[in-house]
Structures are given as C-alpha cells and as structure tokens.
Write a protein that holds these residues in place. Sequence first.
Motif, short mmCIF file in Angstrom:
data_model
loop_
_atom_site.label_atom_id
_atom_site.label_comp_id
_atom_site.label_asym_id
_atom_site.label_seq_id
_atom_site.Cartn_x
_atom_site.Cartn_y
_atom_site.Cartn_z
N ASP A 184 0.81 -1.22 0.00
CA ASP A 184 0.00 0.00 0.00
C ASP A 184 0.85 1.27 0.00
N ARG A 199 1.92 0.42 -4.54
CA ARG A 199 0.80 0.69 -5.45
C ARG A 199 1.26 0.68 -6.91
N SER A 209 -6.39 -5.45 -0.87
CA SER A 209 -6.38 -4.12 -0.29
C SER A 209 -6.76 -4.15 1.19
N PHE A 234 -9.18 4.46 -2.92
CA PHE A 234 -8.15 3.50 -3.33
C PHE A 234 -8.47 2.89 -4.69
#
Length: 484
Positions: A225, A230, A242, A253
């Motif tokens: 993350d 990412r 996630s 997101f």
Amino acid sequence: MPHSQHSRRRTRIHLAAHFPGVNSTTVWSDPHSGSQIDFDSFEHLARTAERGRFDFFFLAEGQRLREHQGRILELDVAGRPDALTVLAGLAAVTDRIGLAATATATYNEPYELARRIASLDHLSAGRAAWNVVTSPDAWTGENFRRGGFLPREERYERAAEFVEATRTLWDSWAPDAHLADRDTGTFATPDAGRFAHHGRHFAIEGRFTVPRGPQGRPVLIQAGDSEDGREFGAAYADVIFSRHGHYDAGRAFYADMKGRAARHGRGPDEIRILPAVTAVVGATPEEAREKAAWIRRQQVSPRNAIHSAEQVWGRDLSDLDPDGPLPDFDPVADAASISRGRVRSGTDPLETARAWRELAAAKGGLSLREVVIEVAAHQTFIGTAEHIADRMEVHVRDGASDGFILVPHLTPTGLDDFVDQVVPILQERGVFRAEYEGTTLREHLNLPAPGPATGTHRHDDVAVGGPARNPGPPPPPPQNTSSL
C-alpha cells in the motif's frame, strides 16, 4: 433497501477466503478454534469457500516466528506448514476454487518459485495464484542464506524483475509446445522451455521444465500500500489485496489503482481490487452488534492490549492495568522496536500516543484496552445477512471494490455463517454466481488471457516506484545488520 434491475445487471461481486492466521484478527485461543496445522482445518475452510462458489482460497505466510520482548508473539499465528504444500493437498480435495499462496520475492529465486507455482497450476487444472510480497528486515533475513535485507526501493525493484523473470519462465512453453505425439515420437517442439532473462538482479537462461499451465500464467496478487507498492501492483498484479475495506477509503483507493493501471496501459477489467473484510452475521442488528463486540474483546485480550501499547511506547508496560488509563508519560521516541517480525507503521510514536489520548478523551475516558480495541480491532460488515448483502452490493456498484476477501476470526468454521446466510441472498439478487461458469481462476475472476509467450526478456530498467534506471553492476551483498 431497493435494488434496481439495472444495478443488479451491472454489479458482479467477487469473493475470496483468507485462512485465519498471520494477523491480529485470528482468535486461536477461542475454545471453538481448530488447529492451525492439521490439514483438516485447511480442507474445511477451503471446502466451505468452494461450497459458497468463492473465486479463491488464500494463504498468507510468515517468514519467521514473530517475537515480542524476545518471546514468541501470541497475538499472531505464524507457525504452520508451507503454503504451496498445503495448497497442493487442497488441489486433490477441491474442484473449482482458486488456490493462492503467498511467497516472498526477497528470499526466493525465480526458477525455483516459478516451477513450484506452475506445478500447482497443473495439479489444480488452472487454479493457482501467487501473492507477491517483499520481506522488510534483517531479522527475518537471518533465516535465509543471504541474510540482511534490501532497502525498500531495491525490494520492489528486485520484485519487479522477479515477476518479469517468472513470466519469462512460464512463457517459455508456447501453448502448442507440448506435443506428446506417439506416432512421431516427439514429446515437445524444439524450442520448448528455452528461456533467457538478463537483468540487474537475475541473469538466467536455460530450459524450463514445466509446460505452459491451463490458464496461461498463474494469477498474480499483490498487497503493498506504499507508493512503491501501489505502482508495483498497478503494473503487474491481476488482483490487489487491499486494506481499504470501508466505503470512502475503498472508493479513493479503487479510483487510484484503476488510474495507475491505465497509466501502465492496462484496462479497468485487467485488475481486480479486493479488500480484506470481516463479516459478523446476526439474526437481528442487536445480536450482530453484541457478537461483534465480543469478537473484538477476544481479539484484544488484556495481554494483547499491553503488547500493542508497548509497541507504541517502546518500553515494558507490564505493570499497567489494561483496564486502566493510558500511560501518563510519553513514548521513547527513538527506541528500537520491542516486537520483531511485524511491519512497522512508520508513524511517529509521539503522534500515535497523542491520537490515542484524544480518542480516549473524546469517547468519555476509554481504558487502554478499549483504545486498542478502537484502533486495532476493525470490523467491516456487521448486521443481518440482508444488511451485509446490501452493503456489499453498494460497495461494488459504487466503485469501492470489485469484491471482497473474507477474513474470519476462527479456524476453520469462521466462514460458515457467511456462506450459509449471506451468499444465498447475493445469488438470489444475481450479483454473485450460483454455479461456477469456468474451470480456471482467471475465468472465475473474468480476467483476460495473458499475452503471447516469448521466453526471452532483457530487464534493462525498472520503473516501479520511480523513474527508470540504467543497469549497473550487481548490488553488493546486504550487510547482516540487526535493525532497520
């Protein structure tokens, strides 16, 4: 709540199951909790998920037993059999559900891992997936011959090249390369399995021993993350595992990752966003809330509350009452972590302590344990089966996710209520499959087939997490340091 026929046609929910363990949601001490080691536990949960027509069954994995003040950390469960070995056994007792294993790109080698995952893909008839992770610290590295660790930017650089190398290996057999022609005595085409990969971290070439799998390539899952994480996921992953399971964070997101994927030349249907979530089902809203509160208190026992506070304050707090107030003194800002094997949050301990005190005051004087429950024992969906189905449908319809990875708190029965009560409602609404429509995991996830096989690759630069760089000499062996 009302559901239009139009929204039902557009919404297609994907579901997966995470075997409890290697996280703080697991309540292994509950009298109803089963073994984390016996095959029967894995089989029960996998069969339950398959009965619910889930896309895949997912195993996380720890690279070393976590410690707290030099003792095994009982908050997490990390001592269990190798994930790929367990999944190979599950391939024999399941028929359709995907089988996803976690394996680090930091301490494995491409040829060995590509061969093991490709073998699982064949044994399962096209149901294999690899959750790509990197390993962050020298302490974990002591378990491996290389020792030490890689800086964050090099971990993702190595992981990106690792994925490129494994793809080269998987693509080294063309779809029609395995002939097994009895009339001519030809087993394979002349170039079958021939590969070459040359990059900064890996320079390998030869013949790969496993023919191309039933789904072309195994599915890739990724959970990082950070900014680097990412970018890595947007470039390579088929599925993003996630942590943003709540609606607003999920929408932000989701939009970010789909946008990043587009910048890598990928369409929105080439990457699935599946947050980890919990679901507490009750016959009434009140029953569900009571059950959820009970689970949270199990997850944060008095001892675990003290351990969590010690990680913030950087010192022994065993003399404190977990049902009393937070410490009235500040954390040791530059203290070395007293928990080992857990990924650091990177948050300033003084800032964390300030936030905890503000939370305690705002909610009428919460105790230390109650604060930890508030900040650590997150739950996503709480309510009746109908209410949970409503919320899940809204999340997917509104672009907060493509589905969910269920993380039950009990092994192996923690998924039973959801499969028995929520799944039938989703199926009745037409937003989740009633039967499997394909045989491979890629088909379950509605992912496009991978590109054509080439078997050769030169990884001259890596653009994950930053600008491309020219290849230099191989990096020196990492030092065997004791901390980050």
